[in-house]
Design a protein around this motif. Sequence first.
Motif, short mmCIF file in Angstrom:
data_model
loop_
_atom_site.label_atom_id
_atom_site.label_comp_id
_atom_site.label_asym_id
_atom_site.label_seq_id
_atom_site.Cartn_x
_atom_site.Cartn_y
_atom_site.Cartn_z
N PRO A 191 -6.08 0.04 -4.21
CA PRO A 191 -7.54 0.06 -4.17
C PRO A 191 -8.13 0.28 -5.55
O PRO A 191 -7.50 0.87 -6.43
CB PRO A 191 -7.85 1.24 -3.25
N ASN B 35 -15.38 2.70 -0.52
CA ASN B 35 -14.30 2.61 0.45
C ASN B 35 -14.12 1.23 1.07
O ASN B 35 -13.34 1.06 2.00
CB ASN B 35 -14.48 3.66 1.56
N TRP C 272 -10.55 -0.26 1.63
CA TRP C 272 -9.66 0.46 2.55
C TRP C 272 -9.94 -0.06 3.95
O TRP C 272 -11.05 -0.51 4.26
CB TRP C 272 -9.93 1.96 2.50
N ASP D 246 -6.31 2.11 8.97
CA ASP D 246 -5.27 2.89 8.30
C ASP D 246 -5.16 4.26 8.97
O ASP D 246 -6.16 4.82 9.42
CB ASP D 246 -5.60 3.13 6.82
N SER E 193 -2.63 5.67 0.37
CA SER E 193 -2.04 4.37 0.10
C SER E 193 -1.17 4.49 -1.14
O SER E 193 -1.23 5.49 -1.86
CB SER E 193 -3.15 3.33 -0.12
N GLU F 19 -12.34 9.02 -4.27
CA GLU F 19 -11.13 8.21 -4.39
C GLU F 19 -10.31 8.77 -5.55
O GLU F 19 -10.86 9.13 -6.59
CB GLU F 19 -11.46 6.74 -4.68
#
Length: 179
Positions: free
Chosen positions: A21, A27, A30, A34, A51, A142
């Motif tokens: 990412p 986001n 994503w 998940d 991830s 993130e």
Amino acid sequence: RGIALAKFALNHDISATRRTPSIDADNSDWANKDEALYLDASGATANVRCSSDAENVYFLVEVRDNTVSKRDKVTLVASPVAAGNVTGNGALRLTLVPDGRSAISRYNSGKWSSFESSAVMKVALGGTIDDNSDEDEGYILEVSVPKEELVLSDGVLVFNPEIYDAASNGTGELDNVVY
């Protein structure tokens, strides 16, 4: 030394997806499907996803909070697998606050020390910090951590996310193996 008690609500591991990412606090790259951890700090809640790719491990933390404070924080601890569910030497602790400030430390021989990391952290705020005249949405964090800074054991690490909500003085945390 004290006695620590914990309530573990998740009785299985989750797996990190394979994805790279963009670390931009957006986001959209994503997937909602998940696997995620859910944390509840009484006044704020969060979903945490993980991830990885060949070089990095990535974390997405989506915090829903109606009253964002500069004292709110997210703490991510990535520890090597150790016997007895203890924090292993070489663990990294990343502490992030909604205004973008962060701190990183490494655990060795029973203590945390400041650590110069190449981790990248970005935050997007949905509201205004410390302004109770409005209703906030929360914030998105993130994080990208180079694998060379993590101590992996056969591709596995113990991950403990925690959120702290200053408005409710509540903490939500959960230990789990995620990678």
